[in-house]
Design a protein around this motif. Structure first.
Motif, PDB file in Angstrom:
ATOM      1  N   TYR A  22       0.844  -1.193   0.000  1.00  0.00           N
ATOM      2  CA  TYR A  22       0.000   0.000   0.000  1.00  0.00           C
ATOM      3  C   TYR A  22       0.880   1.245   0.000  1.00  0.00           C
ATOM      4  N   PRO A  23       0.389   2.355  -0.562  1.00  0.00           N
ATOM      5  CA  PRO A  23       1.120   3.618  -0.413  1.00  0.00           C
ATOM      6  C   PRO A  23       1.179   3.993   1.074  1.00  0.00           C
ATOM      7  N   ASN A  24       2.261   4.635   1.472  1.00  0.00           N
ATOM      8  CA  ASN A  24       2.466   4.996   2.876  1.00  0.00           C
ATOM      9  C   ASN A  24       3.194   6.327   2.935  1.00  0.00           C
ATOM     10  N   GLU A  25       2.853   7.165   3.877  1.00  0.00           N
ATOM     11  CA  GLU A  25       3.509   8.473   3.986  1.00  0.00           C
ATOM     12  C   GLU A  25       4.640   8.491   5.003  1.00  0.00           C
ATOM     13  N   ASN A  26       4.882   7.392   5.700  1.00  0.00           N
ATOM     14  CA  ASN A  26       5.872   7.354   6.777  1.00  0.00           C
ATOM     15  C   ASN A  26       7.082   6.480   6.453  1.00  0.00           C
ATOM     16  N   GLY A  27       7.529   6.471   5.210  1.00  0.00           N
ATOM     17  CA  GLY A  27       8.655   5.623   4.839  1.00  0.00           C
ATOM     18  C   GLY A  27       8.204   4.189   4.627  1.00  0.00           C
ATOM     19  N   ASN A  28       9.146   3.286   4.577  1.00  0.00           N
ATOM     20  CA  ASN A  28       8.820   1.866   4.394  1.00  0.00           C
ATOM     21  C   ASN A  28       8.494   1.228   5.741  1.00  0.00           C
ATOM     22  N   GLU A  29       7.381   0.511   5.778  1.00  0.00           N
ATOM     23  CA  GLU A  29       6.966  -0.197   6.991  1.00  0.00           C
ATOM     24  C   GLU A  29       6.594  -1.626   6.616  1.00  0.00           C
ATOM     25  N   ILE A  30       6.840  -2.546   7.546  1.00  0.00           N
ATOM     26  CA  ILE A  30       6.506  -3.954   7.329  1.00  0.00           C
ATOM     27  C   ILE A  30       5.634  -4.437   8.483  1.00  0.00           C
ATOM     28  N   GLN A  31       4.517  -5.067   8.136  1.00  0.00           N
ATOM     29  CA  GLN A  31       3.675  -5.752   9.118  1.00  0.00           C
ATOM     30  C   GLN A  31       3.720  -7.229   8.750  1.00  0.00           C
ATOM     31  N   LEU A  32       4.266  -8.027   9.641  1.00  0.00           N
ATOM     32  CA  LEU A  32       4.494  -9.442   9.337  1.00  0.00           C
ATOM     33  C   LEU A  32       3.693 -10.339  10.264  1.00  0.00           C
ATOM     34  N   ASP A  33       2.999 -11.300   9.665  1.00  0.00           N
ATOM     35  CA  ASP A  33       2.325 -12.369  10.392  1.00  0.00           C
ATOM     36  C   ASP A  33       2.867 -13.669   9.804  1.00  0.00           C
ATOM     37  N   SER A  34       3.469 -14.499  10.653  1.00  0.00           N
ATOM     38  CA  SER A  34       4.127 -15.699  10.139  1.00  0.00           C
ATOM     39  C   SER A  34       3.962 -16.866  11.105  1.00  0.00           C
ATOM     40  N   ILE A  35       3.896 -18.069  10.545  1.00  0.00           N
ATOM     41  CA  ILE A  35       3.844 -19.266  11.381  1.00  0.00           C
ATOM     42  C   ILE A  35       5.219 -19.568  11.983  1.00  0.00           C
ATOM     43  N   VAL A  36       6.249 -18.931  11.466  1.00  0.00           N
ATOM     44  CA  VAL A  36       7.612 -19.125  11.983  1.00  0.00           C
ATOM     45  C   VAL A  36       8.208 -17.790  12.445  1.00  0.00           C
ATOM     46  N   LEU A  37       7.355 -16.924  12.976  1.00  0.00           N
ATOM     47  CA  LEU A  37       7.782 -15.578  13.354  1.00  0.00           C
ATOM     48  C   LEU A  37       8.924 -15.586  14.367  1.00  0.00           C
ATOM     49  N   LYS A  38       8.836 -16.400  15.389  1.00  0.00           N
ATOM     50  CA  LYS A  38       9.871 -16.402  16.426  1.00  0.00           C
ATOM     51  C   LYS A  38      11.219 -16.866  15.896  1.00  0.00           C
ATOM     52  N   GLN A  39      11.208 -17.840  14.994  1.00  0.00           N
ATOM     53  CA  GLN A  39      12.462 -18.372  14.479  1.00  0.00           C
ATOM     54  C   GLN A  39      13.038 -17.527  13.340  1.00  0.00           C
ATOM     55  N   PHE A  40      12.192 -17.069  12.421  1.00  0.00           N
ATOM     56  CA  PHE A  40      12.694 -16.443  11.192  1.00  0.00           C
ATOM     57  C   PHE A  40      12.118 -15.049  10.902  1.00  0.00           C
ATOM     58  N   GLY A  41      11.419 -14.451  11.860  1.00  0.00           N
ATOM     59  CA  GLY A  41      10.803 -13.144  11.635  1.00  0.00           C
ATOM     60  C   GLY A  41      11.782 -12.077  11.186  1.00  0.00           C
ATOM     61  N   ASN A  42      12.937 -11.988  11.852  1.00  0.00           N
ATOM     62  CA  ASN A  42      13.935 -10.976  11.484  1.00  0.00           C
ATOM     63  C   ASN A  42      14.482 -11.207  10.077  1.00  0.00           C
ATOM     64  N   ASN A  59       8.308   4.869   0.911  1.00  0.00           N
ATOM     65  CA  ASN A  59       6.921   5.111   1.309  1.00  0.00           C
ATOM     66  C   ASN A  59       5.975   3.985   0.918  1.00  0.00           C
ATOM     67  N   ALA A  60       6.300   2.777   1.351  1.00  0.00           N
ATOM     68  CA  ALA A  60       5.437   1.617   1.096  1.00  0.00           C
ATOM     69  C   ALA A  60       5.120   0.919   2.413  1.00  0.00           C
ATOM     70  N   LEU A  61       3.877   0.518   2.553  1.00  0.00           N
ATOM     71  CA  LEU A  61       3.475  -0.339   3.655  1.00  0.00           C
ATOM     72  C   LEU A  61       3.339  -1.740   3.084  1.00  0.00           C
ATOM     73  N   VAL A  62       4.130  -2.675   3.615  1.00  0.00           N
ATOM     74  CA  VAL A  62       4.092  -4.058   3.158  1.00  0.00           C
ATOM     75  C   VAL A  62       3.464  -4.910   4.263  1.00  0.00           C
ATOM     76  N   VAL A  63       2.350  -5.539   3.940  1.00  0.00           N
ATOM     77  CA  VAL A  63       1.693  -6.453   4.864  1.00  0.00           C
ATOM     78  C   VAL A  63       1.962  -7.861   4.342  1.00  0.00           C
ATOM     79  N   ALA A  64       2.640  -8.671   5.155  1.00  0.00           N
ATOM     80  CA  ALA A  64       3.053 -10.002   4.727  1.00  0.00           C
ATOM     81  C   ALA A  64       2.432 -11.061   5.633  1.00  0.00           C
ATOM     82  N   LYS A  65       1.822 -12.055   5.018  1.00  0.00           N
ATOM     83  CA  LYS A  65       1.264 -13.193   5.740  1.00  0.00           C
ATOM     84  C   LYS A  65       2.012 -14.434   5.248  1.00  0.00           C
ATOM     85  N   ASP A  66       2.953 -14.882   6.066  1.00  0.00           N
ATOM     86  CA  ASP A  66       3.878 -15.943   5.675  1.00  0.00           C
ATOM     87  C   ASP A  66       3.398 -17.310   6.129  1.00  0.00           C
ATOM     88  N   ARG A  67       3.585 -18.297   5.254  1.00  0.00           N
ATOM     89  CA  ARG A  67       3.246 -19.695   5.571  1.00  0.00           C
ATOM     90  C   ARG A  67       4.475 -20.579   5.389  1.00  0.00           C
TER      91      ARG A  67
END
Length: 87
Positions: A22-42, A59-67
């Protein structure tokens, strides 16, 4: 590259990642939801941010849903979504 409209790429299947941009006015942002968030989120966030930097995206908002996607899949999905979102 300038994000001008929302775009998406990927699926919610196992070993894939669903990326929404999505367009974003606050620089690049990432929202991550992952089944392996604790191990590989970073690492997932690093691959997404590196891809944004390579494509010179600001200026992009990236929403990621990882499987459980591998790095090359994450990169490909981000690139596809960015190209769909640009002019």
């Amino acid at each position: 590259m300038k994000i001008v409209r929302p775009a998406k790429a990927g699926t919610m299947e196992s070993n894939d990642i669903y990326i929404m941009v999505y367009p974003n006015e606050n620089g690049n942002e990432i929202q991550l939801d992952s089944i392996v968030l604790k191990q590989f989120g970073n690492q997932i966030k690093k691959v997404i941010m590196d891809t944004l930097n390579e494509l010179e995206v600001e200026n992009a908002l990236v929403v990621a849903k990882d499987r459980g996607a591998l790095d090359y899949t994450i990169k490909a999905r981000v690139e596809t979504a960015i190209k769909r979102a640009c002019e």
